[in-house]
Design a protein around this motif. Structure first.
Motif, mmCIF file in Angstrom:
data_model
loop_
_atom_site.group_PDB
_atom_site.id
_atom_site.type_symbol
_atom_site.label_atom_id
_atom_site.label_comp_id
_atom_site.label_asym_id
_atom_site.label_seq_id
_atom_site.Cartn_x
_atom_site.Cartn_y
_atom_site.Cartn_z
ATOM 1 N N GLU A 66 -47.979 -18.791 14.529
ATOM 2 C CA GLU A 66 -48.073 -18.801 12.859
ATOM 3 C C GLU A 66 -47.680 -20.695 12.425
ATOM 4 O OE1 GLU A 66 -43.839 -18.884 10.340
ATOM 5 O OE2 GLU A 66 -43.876 -17.982 12.341
ATOM 6 N N GLU A 161 -43.150 -15.417 -6.749
ATOM 7 C CA GLU A 161 -43.196 -15.105 -5.872
ATOM 8 C C GLU A 161 -43.316 -16.452 -4.544
ATOM 9 O OE1 GLU A 161 -46.948 -13.020 -4.593
ATOM 10 O OE2 GLU A 161 -48.344 -14.112 -6.025
ATOM 11 N N SER A 185 -50.569 -17.199 -1.714
ATOM 12 C CA SER A 185 -49.304 -16.306 -2.189
ATOM 13 C C SER A 185 -48.972 -16.413 -0.224
ATOM 14 C CB SER A 185 -49.959 -15.366 -2.403
ATOM 15 O OG SER A 185 -48.422 -14.282 -2.166
ATOM 16 N N GLY A 187 -47.150 -14.162 0.762
ATOM 17 C CA GLY A 187 -47.572 -13.165 1.278
ATOM 18 C C GLY A 187 -47.983 -12.207 1.684
ATOM 19 N N ASP A 188 -48.973 -13.109 2.226
ATOM 20 C CA ASP A 188 -51.183 -12.849 2.611
ATOM 21 C C ASP A 188 -50.242 -13.440 3.915
ATOM 22 O OD1 ASP A 188 -52.461 -11.736 0.424
ATOM 23 O OD2 ASP A 188 -52.968 -13.501 -0.096
ATOM 24 N N HIS A 190 -47.474 -13.506 5.968
ATOM 25 C CA HIS A 190 -46.065 -12.591 5.917
ATOM 26 C C HIS A 190 -47.112 -11.664 6.852
ATOM 27 C CE1 HIS A 190 -43.622 -14.959 3.526
ATOM 28 N NE2 HIS A 190 -43.537 -15.589 4.766
ATOM 29 N N HIS A 191 -47.853 -11.081 5.671
ATOM 30 C CA HIS A 191 -48.535 -9.687 5.916
ATOM 31 C C HIS A 191 -49.717 -9.762 7.644
ATOM 32 C CE1 HIS A 191 -51.098 -5.590 6.230
ATOM 33 N NE2 HIS A 191 -51.515 -6.330 5.724
ATOM 34 N N THR A 192 -50.216 -10.960 7.359
ATOM 35 C CA THR A 192 -51.366 -11.211 8.331
ATOM 36 C C THR A 192 -50.964 -11.752 9.692
ATOM 37 O OG1 THR A 192 -52.845 -12.771 6.869
ATOM 38 C CG2 THR A 192 -52.607 -13.472 9.629
ATOM 39 N N ARG A 194 -47.300 -10.401 9.824
ATOM 40 C CA ARG A 194 -47.008 -9.172 10.365
ATOM 41 C C ARG A 194 -47.425 -8.721 11.413
ATOM 42 N NH1 ARG A 194 -46.004 -7.030 5.332
ATOM 43 N NH2 ARG A 194 -43.760 -8.215 5.393
ATOM 44 N N THR A 195 -48.626 -8.527 10.947
ATOM 45 C CA THR A 195 -50.102 -7.829 11.622
ATOM 46 C C THR A 195 -50.472 -7.765 13.786
ATOM 47 O OG1 THR A 195 -51.006 -6.869 9.718
ATOM 48 C CG2 THR A 195 -52.068 -6.747 11.580
ATOM 49 N N TYR A 197 -47.280 -9.769 15.083
ATOM 50 C CA TYR A 197 -46.423 -9.958 15.681
ATOM 51 C C TYR A 197 -45.999 -8.568 16.038
ATOM 52 C CZ TYR A 197 -44.488 -14.565 14.271
ATOM 53 O OH TYR A 197 -43.896 -15.441 13.955
#
Length: 620
Positions: A66, A161, A185, A187-188, A190-192, A194-195, A197
């Motif tokens: 991260e 956001e 953002s 969000g991108d 966090h999405h990456t 999350r993937t 993780y």
């Protein structure tokens, strides 16, 4: 209320009571603590260590990834911001700033904002700058206006956001005239992340499964040799001391296993030695004619051999473990054993036990059993069957008495008639002739007794030292010779001698001795048969050899006389036997002649029906 210390003193359990309860609690805990297999003690701890290490590595990897990804995004935004700063420098008209931001945003894929040094927004790729608030208070903007690269993460009031911002100063003639800000953002991100993780978690699960398998295999690797050792010990406990436990690869366990195998080998040899000694002792005690009976200090039977069981008539169910009083119903045996156990002294005695139709005489020797510390731990009884010895003593006494009587009778008669002649009887011719005939008959009888005694002595001596010579001769010829020798006696009583024998029947025997035996039997048959009857002399072949039978039609012999019939000087009717001129040694001579031939003599008789004597000759 009392103070806490006072309450503790009032309600505390005394030490004398607390210790037993503590011990009871410990015992209870130990009672319900079931033993666990070593595999399930090693495997969970090993797996836990691996999982903790895996979790730490996973968390550290996620954190580092991260951080790296954020730095990569910051670097990318910073590069874009500097590129845009160069483009924005060329634009001199503020009206062209906003369209340019929207145009460049499409190519870069990021939000672009140009801010005046006063904080007023000149252009934004996503919003109308005229509607946007003053950005002078934004942290990244303040750093950029100070001539530095500003980085920040915060909530965008415009887009509602979380955003990641990088701002660089926009300079003109060496002065900061504005700020170029590039945003992306979160969000991108966090999405990456999350993937990433999820992938890390999946990888962690796979690694955890592999770790569990490795832990299990590792624990199994350590416990398998122990299980092999355990199975080997079970086989040792079951008596399979020849089994060898395989040596494991681990040096320490191999040393332990090698020690176990050596211990089993030594134990096997010791057990074999003990069993061999026990078997030898058992064989010696079992083969002994003497009875052996061992008692403990409480008068219980520890051991008895077969001879003792047979001599004392002890039931198998009342053997070892029972008391002497339960097993043996003889007061003399119990008295001797009790005296040895209580007084610790040796004893000796004789008892008579009824064995079927005869009495058996047993001589008992008792001695105390002592331990290595010279402590009396029991008693030992040794029983000797002296029935035969007592019978021989009786026979010897009877023999001496009978010989004395048989020799004394003719000697007394001869002496009496000689004294009569010396006193004047020689002057009476008629008495002289009669007296001399009587003296001659008594001398002949005395000579016959001595001859029979010498024959018996010779038969006994030669049967023990040198065997008589034997020939393959005809049986019928021997029977006919014996009949001829007794023909005169038979004719005097009008008794017919009948011979029944096959001409071809032969056997190995001494002709002189067998002729003597048959003659004695035929002579007795004639003497004890009624006049005008017959005596049958026969022979036949059997599976064992040849049987010669002499059957008469006399008065017969009572059953109680049959066991002693072949003893020396034994007479069923002593007065009648002397009247018939017998010496009382004829049947004893027959028995010894058959013993010389390794055969036997048997008799069957019944009062009033006559007797049958059988001579059994072996085949060779």
């Amino acid at each position: 209320m009392c103070r806490s210390s006072a309450c503790a003193e009032n309600w505390a359990m005394p030490a004398t009571l607390s210790k037993p309860f503590a011990a009871l609690a410990t015992a209870s805990r130990s009672k319900f603590m079931w033993p666990k297999r070593m595999l399930w003690q090693i495997f969970p701890s090993t797996l836990l260590v691996m999982l903790l290490a895996l979790a730490a590595v996973t968390v550290m990897a996620g954190t580092l990834f991260e951080r790296f990804y954020r730095q990569d995004i910051y670097g990318s935004l910073q590069q874009r911001a500097w590129v845009l700063e160069n483009r924005m420098t060329l634009a001199t008209d503020e009206k062209t700033v906003d369209p340019l931001c929207k145009q460049l945003s499409i190519k870069s894929g990021s939000r672009i904002t140009v801010i005046h040094s006063s904080g007023r927004v000149l252009g934004d790729s996503l919003e109308d700058p005229t509607k946007m608030a003053n950005h002078a208070d934004r942290p990244e903007v303040r750093l950029a206006l100070a001539g530095k690269v500003g980085k920040a993460e915060h909530f965008s009031q415009t887009l509602r956001e979380e955003m990641l911002y990088v701002a660089v100063p926009l300079q003109s003639d060496g002065k900061v005239v504005g700020v170029v800000r590039v945003a992306q953002s979160l969000g991108d991100l966090h999405h990456t992340l999350r993937t990433i993780y999820l992938r890390l978690f999946a990888l962690a699960l796979i690694t955890a499964g592999l770790s569990a398998l490795v832990s299990l295999l590792l624990a199994r690797h350590f416990t398998l040799p122990l299980e092999v050792m355990r199975e080997g010990l079970k086989r040792f406990a079951a008596g399979q001391l020849d089994h060898k436990i395989p040596l494991p690869e681990t040096v320490e366990l191999a040393d332990v296993t090698r020690g176990m195998n050596e211990m089993a080998g030594q134990l096997r040899e010791r057990i074999r030695t003990v069993e061999q000694q026990r078997n030898e002792q058992q064989a010696v005690l079992t083969s002994m004619r003497e009875g052996v009976l061992a008692l403990d200090a409480e008068d219980r039977i520890l051991f008895l051999n077969e001879s003792a069981r047979r001599q004392l008539h002890i039931d198998l169910a009342l053997g070892a473990g029972r008391t002497l009083q339960e097993a043996v119903r003889n007061t003399e045996v119990q008295r001797l054993a009790t005296a040895t156990l209580q007084e610790h002294r040796d004893g000796e005695g004789e008892i008579v036990i009824r064995d079927g139709e005869q009495d058996r005489c047993l001589q008992i020797h008792t001695t105390a059993l002592k331990s290595a510390e010279n402590k009396v731990i029991g008693a030992l009884l040794v029983l000797n069957d002296i029935t035969r010895l007592r019978q021989l003593e009786t026979v010897r006494r009877d023999f001496v008495a009978n010989v004395s009587h048989e020799l004394k009778t003719p000697i007394t008669s001869v002496k009496g008639y000689v004294e009569t002649l010396l006193d004047g009887g020689m002057h009476e011719p008629a008495d002289l002739q009669r007296f001399l005939e009587i003296i001659g008959r008594q001398a002949n009888r005395l000579s016959a007794i001595i001859d029979d005694l010498l024959l018996l002595s010779r038969l006994e001596e030669n049967s023990k030292r040198v065997a008589f010579e034997k020939e393959n001769r005809s049986i019928k010829e021997t029977l006919e010779t014996a009949a001829e020798l007794c023909e005169m006696l038979a004719r005097n009583k009008s008794i017919a001698l009948e011979i029944q024998c096959d001409e071809a029947l032969n056997a190995f025997f001494n002709p002189t001795l067998l002729e003597q035996a048959v003659t004695n039997l035929v002579n007795n048959a004639i003497r004890y048969s009624k006049p005008s009857t017959s005596v049958q002399i026969g022979a036949e072949a059997t599976a064992e050899g040849v049987v010669i039978r002499v059957r008469d039609q006399g008065a017969g012999i009572s059953r109680e006389h049959l066991p002693r019939l072949f003893e020396r000087f034994y007479r069923v009717d002593k007065a009648r036997s002397r009247e018939m001129g017998g010496t009382g040694l004829g049947l004893s001579i027959v028995k010894h002649i058959m013993q010389v031939h390794r055969g036997r003599v048997e008799v069957e008789s019944e009062l009033g029906k006559g007797s049958v004597f059988e001579l059994h000759l072996p085949k060779s």
